[in-house]
Design a protein around this motif. Structure first.
Motif, PDB file in Angstrom:
ATOM      1  N   ASP B  73      -1.598  74.327  -6.624  1.00 21.95           N
ATOM      2  CA  ASP B  73      -2.431  73.280  -7.222  1.00 21.95           C
ATOM      3  C   ASP B  73      -3.833  73.349  -6.600  1.00 21.95           C
ATOM      4  OD1 ASP B  73      -1.804  70.111  -8.475  1.00 21.95           O
ATOM      5  OD2 ASP B  73      -3.725  70.630  -7.562  1.00 21.95           O
ATOM      6  N   PRO B  74      -4.861  73.416  -7.451  1.00 22.27           N
ATOM      7  CA  PRO B  74      -6.221  73.595  -6.924  1.00 22.27           C
ATOM      8  C   PRO B  74      -6.657  72.478  -5.972  1.00 22.27           C
ATOM      9  CG  PRO B  74      -6.248  73.178  -9.303  1.00 22.27           C
ATOM     10  CD  PRO B  74      -4.833  73.423  -8.915  1.00 22.27           C
ATOM     11  N   GLN B  75      -5.972  71.329  -6.020  1.00 19.03           N
ATOM     12  CA  GLN B  75      -6.360  70.252  -5.102  1.00 19.03           C
ATOM     13  C   GLN B  75      -5.895  70.498  -3.672  1.00 19.03           C
ATOM     14  OE1 GLN B  75      -6.268  66.081  -6.650  1.00 19.03           O
ATOM     15  NE2 GLN B  75      -4.878  67.048  -8.093  1.00 19.03           N
ATOM     16  N   ILE B  76      -4.940  71.416  -3.529  1.00 21.94           N
ATOM     17  CA  ILE B  76      -4.455  71.727  -2.179  1.00 21.94           C
ATOM     18  C   ILE B  76      -5.349  72.798  -1.566  1.00 21.94           C
ATOM     19  CG2 ILE B  76      -2.532  72.693  -0.850  1.00 21.94           C
ATOM     20  CD1 ILE B  76      -0.630  71.454  -2.913  1.00 21.94           C
ATOM     21  N   ASP B  77      -5.827  72.507  -0.365  1.00 18.71           N
ATOM     22  CA  ASP B  77      -6.705  73.445   0.336  1.00 18.71           C
ATOM     23  C   ASP B  77      -5.819  74.437   1.111  1.00 18.71           C
ATOM     24  OD1 ASP B  77      -8.575  74.741   1.848  1.00 18.71           O
ATOM     25  OD2 ASP B  77      -9.443  72.937   2.739  1.00 18.71           O
ATOM     26  N   TYR B  78      -5.347  75.457   0.404  1.00 17.47           N
ATOM     27  CA  TYR B  78      -4.400  76.416   0.977  1.00 17.47           C
ATOM     28  C   TYR B  78      -5.165  77.563   1.632  1.00 17.47           C
ATOM     29  CZ  TYR B  78      -1.177  80.439   0.676  1.00 17.47           C
ATOM     30  OH  TYR B  78      -0.450  81.570   0.929  1.00 17.47           O
ATOM     31  N   ARG B  79      -4.894  77.786   2.901  1.00 18.24           N
ATOM     32  CA  ARG B  79      -5.621  78.819   3.645  1.00 18.24           C
ATOM     33  C   ARG B  79      -4.666  79.856   4.226  1.00 18.24           C
ATOM     34  NH1 ARG B  79      -9.975  75.371   7.171  1.00 18.24           N
ATOM     35  NH2 ARG B  79     -10.426  73.781   5.593  1.00 18.24           N
ATOM     36  N   PRO B  80      -4.416  80.917   3.458  1.00 20.62           N
ATOM     37  CA  PRO B  80      -3.517  81.961   3.947  1.00 20.62           C
ATOM     38  C   PRO B  80      -4.196  82.819   5.014  1.00 20.62           C
ATOM     39  CG  PRO B  80      -4.362  82.535   1.780  1.00 20.62           C
ATOM     40  CD  PRO B  80      -4.920  81.181   2.114  1.00 20.62           C
ATOM     41  N   ALA B  81      -3.407  83.689   5.621  1.00 16.42           N
ATOM     42  CA  ALA B  81      -3.911  84.644   6.621  1.00 16.42           C
ATOM     43  C   ALA B  81      -4.739  83.958   7.702  1.00 16.42           C
ATOM     44  CB  ALA B  81      -4.713  85.757   5.942  1.00 16.42           C
ATOM     45  N   SER B  82      -4.341  82.749   8.074  1.00 19.88           N
ATOM     46  CA  SER B  82      -5.046  82.017   9.117  1.00 19.88           C
ATOM     47  C   SER B  82      -4.101  81.749  10.282  1.00 19.88           C
ATOM     48  CB  SER B  82      -5.556  80.678   8.587  1.00 19.88           C
ATOM     49  OG  SER B  82      -6.431  80.905   7.500  1.00 19.88           O
ATOM     50  N   THR B  83      -4.562  82.074  11.467  1.00 20.58           N
ATOM     51  CA  THR B  83      -3.732  81.929  12.652  1.00 20.58           C
ATOM     52  C   THR B  83      -4.124  80.672  13.413  1.00 20.58           C
ATOM     53  OG1 THR B  83      -3.598  84.309  12.826  1.00 20.58           O
ATOM     54  CG2 THR B  83      -3.092  83.087  14.792  1.00 20.58           C
ATOM     55  N   VAL B  84      -3.137  79.949  13.880  1.00 17.61           N
ATOM     56  CA  VAL B  84      -3.415  78.793  14.747  1.00 17.61           C
ATOM     57  C   VAL B  84      -3.322  79.250  16.197  1.00 17.61           C
ATOM     58  CG1 VAL B  84      -2.594  76.527  15.481  1.00 17.61           C
ATOM     59  CG2 VAL B  84      -2.553  77.146  13.064  1.00 17.61           C
ATOM     60  N   TRP B  85      -4.415  79.120  16.930  1.00 16.17           N
ATOM     61  CA  TRP B  85      -4.365  79.530  18.339  1.00 16.17           C
ATOM     62  C   TRP B  85      -4.403  78.340  19.285  1.00 16.17           C
ATOM     63  CZ3 TRP B  85      -8.921  77.943  20.605  1.00 16.17           C
ATOM     64  CH2 TRP B  85     -10.033  77.785  19.761  1.00 16.17           C
ATOM     65  N   GLN B  86      -4.588  77.144  18.721  1.00 20.33           N
ATOM     66  CA  GLN B  86      -4.675  75.961  19.565  1.00 20.33           C
ATOM     67  C   GLN B  86      -4.256  74.728  18.784  1.00 20.33           C
ATOM     68  OE1 GLN B  86      -5.404  74.331  22.456  1.00 20.33           O
ATOM     69  NE2 GLN B  86      -7.583  73.882  22.517  1.00 20.33           N
ATOM     70  N   LEU B  87      -3.528  73.816  19.415  1.00 20.85           N
ATOM     71  CA  LEU B  87      -3.252  72.505  18.834  1.00 20.85           C
ATOM     72  C   LEU B  87      -3.192  71.519  19.993  1.00 20.85           C
ATOM     73  CD1 LEU B  87      -2.351  70.633  16.476  1.00 20.85           C
ATOM     74  CD2 LEU B  87      -0.016  71.293  16.977  1.00 20.85           C
ATOM     75  N   THR B  88      -3.932  70.441  19.877  1.00 21.11           N
ATOM     76  CA  THR B  88      -3.923  69.455  20.975  1.00 21.11           C
ATOM     77  C   THR B  88      -3.178  68.202  20.545  1.00 21.11           C
ATOM     78  OG1 THR B  88      -5.910  68.251  20.308  1.00 21.11           O
ATOM     79  CG2 THR B  88      -6.232  70.243  21.635  1.00 21.11           C
ATOM     80  N   ARG B  89      -2.850  67.383  21.521  1.00 17.60           N
ATOM     81  CA  ARG B  89      -2.169  66.118  21.236  1.00 17.60           C
ATOM     82  C   ARG B  89      -3.071  65.159  20.469  1.00 17.60           C
ATOM     83  NH1 ARG B  89       2.524  65.706  24.714  1.00 17.60           N
ATOM     84  NH2 ARG B  89       2.495  63.445  24.651  1.00 17.60           N
ATOM     85  N   GLN B  90      -4.387  65.458  20.477  1.00 16.28           N
ATOM     86  CA  GLN B  90      -5.332  64.646  19.687  1.00 16.28           C
ATOM     87  C   GLN B  90      -5.457  65.197  18.267  1.00 16.28           C
ATOM     88  OE1 GLN B  90      -6.093  65.646  22.988  1.00 16.28           O
ATOM     89  NE2 GLN B  90      -5.238  63.637  23.505  1.00 16.28           N
ATOM     90  N   ARG B  91      -4.611  66.130  17.940  1.00 16.38           N
ATOM     91  CA  ARG B  91      -4.544  66.728  16.604  1.00 16.38           C
ATOM     92  C   ARG B  91      -5.781  67.547  16.243  1.00 16.38           C
ATOM     93  NH1 ARG B  91      -2.884  61.641  16.246  1.00 16.38           N
ATOM     94  NH2 ARG B  91      -4.741  61.012  15.067  1.00 16.38           N
ATOM     95  N   GLU B  92      -6.323  68.220  17.224  1.00 21.42           N
ATOM     96  CA  GLU B  92      -7.374  69.197  16.956  1.00 21.42           C
ATOM     97  C   GLU B  92      -6.684  70.549  16.825  1.00 21.42           C
ATOM     98  OE1 GLU B  92     -10.454  67.074  20.063  1.00 21.42           O
ATOM     99  OE2 GLU B  92      -8.737  68.271  20.657  1.00 21.42           O
ATOM    100  N   ILE B  93      -7.108  71.293  15.819  1.00 24.88           N
ATOM    101  CA  ILE B  93      -6.434  72.560  15.530  1.00 24.88           C
ATOM    102  C   ILE B  93      -7.446  73.693  15.609  1.00 24.88           C
ATOM    103  CG2 ILE B  93      -5.072  73.831  13.813  1.00 24.88           C
ATOM    104  CD1 ILE B  93      -4.615  70.952  12.536  1.00 24.88           C
ATOM    105  N   GLY B  94      -7.128  74.713  16.385  1.00 18.03           N
ATOM    106  CA  GLY B  94      -7.980  75.893  16.469  1.00 18.03           C
ATOM    107  C   GLY B  94      -7.472  76.947  15.502  1.00 18.03           C
TER     108      GLY B  94
END
Ligand code: FES
Lengths: 101, 462
Positions: B73-94
């Motif tokens: 669905d075009p309303q979903i911001d789908y981002r393939p081939a993306s790696t998460v290298w960081q996630l904090t308890r404050q919900r910041e995502i690298g």
């Protein structure tokens, strides 16, 4: 070790070719580097820093890090997570990595 | 830093279902996935698999089509081939995509990072030519690649049998299935059959796979109690013993695929340090979750196999629940409304997971597959053996963080993903304490390799 049910050359799709050390490897667009290597008869990606033992892709889903290779000069790339690109240069990773900036 | 209402990690069944459910309630989620195409491992490469004969992968695989369509669905911001290298308890995502690192923030996060295969540390398991059954299936789905010479499959669990039948349908030669299910397990599992009958279709599917293999005359060796892989620099042969027989038997093969069930992939939930508990039934760690699948960290939920193994169908249902949970947390639904909508999902979920106790008992991996011998590598990266971990216990190490500093076990490139559960269990066994008391590695970001240059770029733009 692995073969394709239908080889990329046998389909109408364009093929991707890249270099692995001194070899030219043919793959299907969308393949991961690891899949392309395994289906081209290349089974070893790297050797370990401790005993220099040969290692090959093991999990194919990004968990084991056994498939680390150097891609276009970048070390420690997971071959099972990286897509093939025409003309890319892939190298085996031997032993311990030097620290690069 | 941009703040989004909802960020979902993973596009397996749970992540995709969570995304469409959230969208139905007026939330436009950002969906991140490491893979270039949606589907997770179960529906891997569904849109572009070279395996076009639908019979080979089976109808359950193709049932993922509708979920993938929903994600598009075009309303979903789908981002393939993306790696998460960081996630904090404050919900910041690298994030890292195409060599470009960035940080984003979320009001609510759903982790749908799924499962990984339980490590099966046997002698010789690091030899090239030895892989996991899951990797065999990934190669089949994504590259249409199959073992060239007769392959040996060893271990137990539904995935092993499914892969064997998929190989069979694809015309792949199977030298043997070495089945490690202990013989007394069938009797033990029997008492869970009545419960499992609530999900009779899954039960019948399993029976069907076994029948298909038997009819085709695949060599199925049961009661395998010991296993080793041998070869110089490369796998050449597999050796095994059967319960009640002291002799080793041998098969020459260049490919051995191992499987001992799947366990939650807790790398990210561990790294944000939410509360985990040891599941004695599934012999695995899992984050403690509330009724909306929330962890003990505000705004971070877990859906699907990452929160305890439930299987693909149930994972999608959990995704729906987590999506409703997000709508509740973000004020799009009242508690009453979300509870009402959740009710039929919870019911269907209970019916689907009614098969778990049966499967968990039947395929519970025996000790010898979880606790490596003294000479066998527990940690593949740093080449630390079972014996060294036991010696560490003798010297007074009570937990994995101590053995890590003394032996480098868990400090290699995989950051303990492969040896973590093994080391916890080895230490618990050697110290005669519970796995819960023994604990797990303390993990730190980055979760995935990232260069200083990439990091610097994120900092400049942050
Ligand atoms: S094969 Fe395991 S990370 Fe690539």
């Amino acid at each position: 070790m692995f073969k394709r049910l239908s080889p990329p050359e046998a389909t109408n799709e364009a093929v991707v070719t890249f270099r692995f050390d001194e070899q030219t490897v043919t793959a299907r667009p969308g393949d991961t580097v690891a899949a392309a290597l395994l289906t081209s008869g290349i089974s070893i990606c790297r050797s370990t820093p401790v005993s220099n033992a040969p290692r090959a892709p093991y999990c194919m889903m990004g968990v084991c890090f056994e498939c680390l290779v150097e891609v276009d000069g970048n070390p420690n790339v997971q071959a099972c997570q990286a897509e093939v690109r025409d003309g890319m240069h892939v190298h085996t990773q031997q032993g311990a990595r030097r620290l690069t900036s | 830093m941009i703040t989004h209402d909802l960020v979902i990690l993973g596009t397996g069944p749970a992540g995709m279902a969570a995304a469409t459910t959230a969208l139905e309630h007026g939330i436009t989620p950002v969906v991140i996935d490491e893979q270039p195409a949606a589907g997770g491992q179960i529906y891997r490469a569904l849109e572009r698999t070279p395996v076009l004969d639908r019979r080979i992968l089976g109808e359950d695989y193709w049932s993922g089509e509708s979920l993938i369509k929903g994600l598009k669905d075009p309303q979903i911001d789908y981002r393939p081939a993306s790696t998460v290298w960081q996630l904090t308890r404050q919900r910041e995502i690298g994030l890292l995509h195409d060599d470009k690192a960035e940080m984003i923030c979320a009001r609510h996060i759903i982790l749908a990072t799924g499962a990984m295969e339980r490590p099966m540390p046997i002698a010789g398991w690091t030899l090239p030519g030895v892989m996991t059954a899951g990797s065999g299936q990934i190669l089949l789905k994504s590259a249409g690649a199959v073992p060239q010479a007769p392959v040996v499959l060893a271990g137990c669990g539904p995935l092993l049998l499914l892969l064997a039948t998929q190989y069979l349908r694809a015309g792949v030669e199977i030298a043997a299935i070495l089945d490690t299910t202990p013989r007394d397990r069938y009797r033990a599992a029997l008492k869970h059959v009545p419960g499992a009958l609530r999900n009779v279709s899954t039960l019948l599917k399993g029976v069907g796979l076994l029948r298909e293999l038997r009819r085709a005359g695949v060599r199925h060796i049961r009661g395998v109690s010991a296993l080793r892989a041998e070869g110089s620099g490369q796998l050449e042969r597999v050796l095994w013993k059967q319960q009640g027989d002291d002799n080793w038997q041998t098969l020459e093969t260049p490919t051995l695929l191992l499987h001992q069930g799947v366990i939650p992939n807790t790398q990210i939930t561990r790294a944000v340090d939410c509360h985990h508990e040891w599941d004695e039934q599934q012999l695995a760690w899992r984050p403690r979750l509330d009724e909306w699948l929330g962890t003990d960290i505000p705004g971070i939920a877990v859906a699907g196999d990452g929160g305890g193994i439930v299987g693909a169908k149930a994972a999608a249902m959990q995704g729906q629940l987590a999506g409703l949970g997000a709508a509740l947390a973000l004020g799009k639904l009242t508690l009453e409304n979300s509870t009402e909508r959740a009710q039929p999902i919870r019911k269907a979920l209970a019916r689907d997971t009614a098969i778990r106790p049966f499967l968990d008992v039947l395929y519970r991996p025996a000790k010898q597959w979880r606790l490596p011998d003294d000479d066998t590598l527990a940690c593949r990266c740093e080449e630390v053996t079972g014996g060294e971990i036991r010696r560490m216990a003798d010297m007074g190490c009570r937990g994995p963080n101590q053995t890590k500093s003394f032996t480098r076990c868990g400090m290699g490139p995989c950051q303990g993903r492969m040896c973590g559960i093994t080391v916890s269990e080895l230490l618990a066994d050697a110290n005669q304490q519970s796995v819960e008391e023994t604990g797990y590695y303390r993990l730190r970001p980055p979760f995935k390799p990232i260069t200083l240059g990439q990091l610097a770029k994120a900092a400049e733009e942050g």
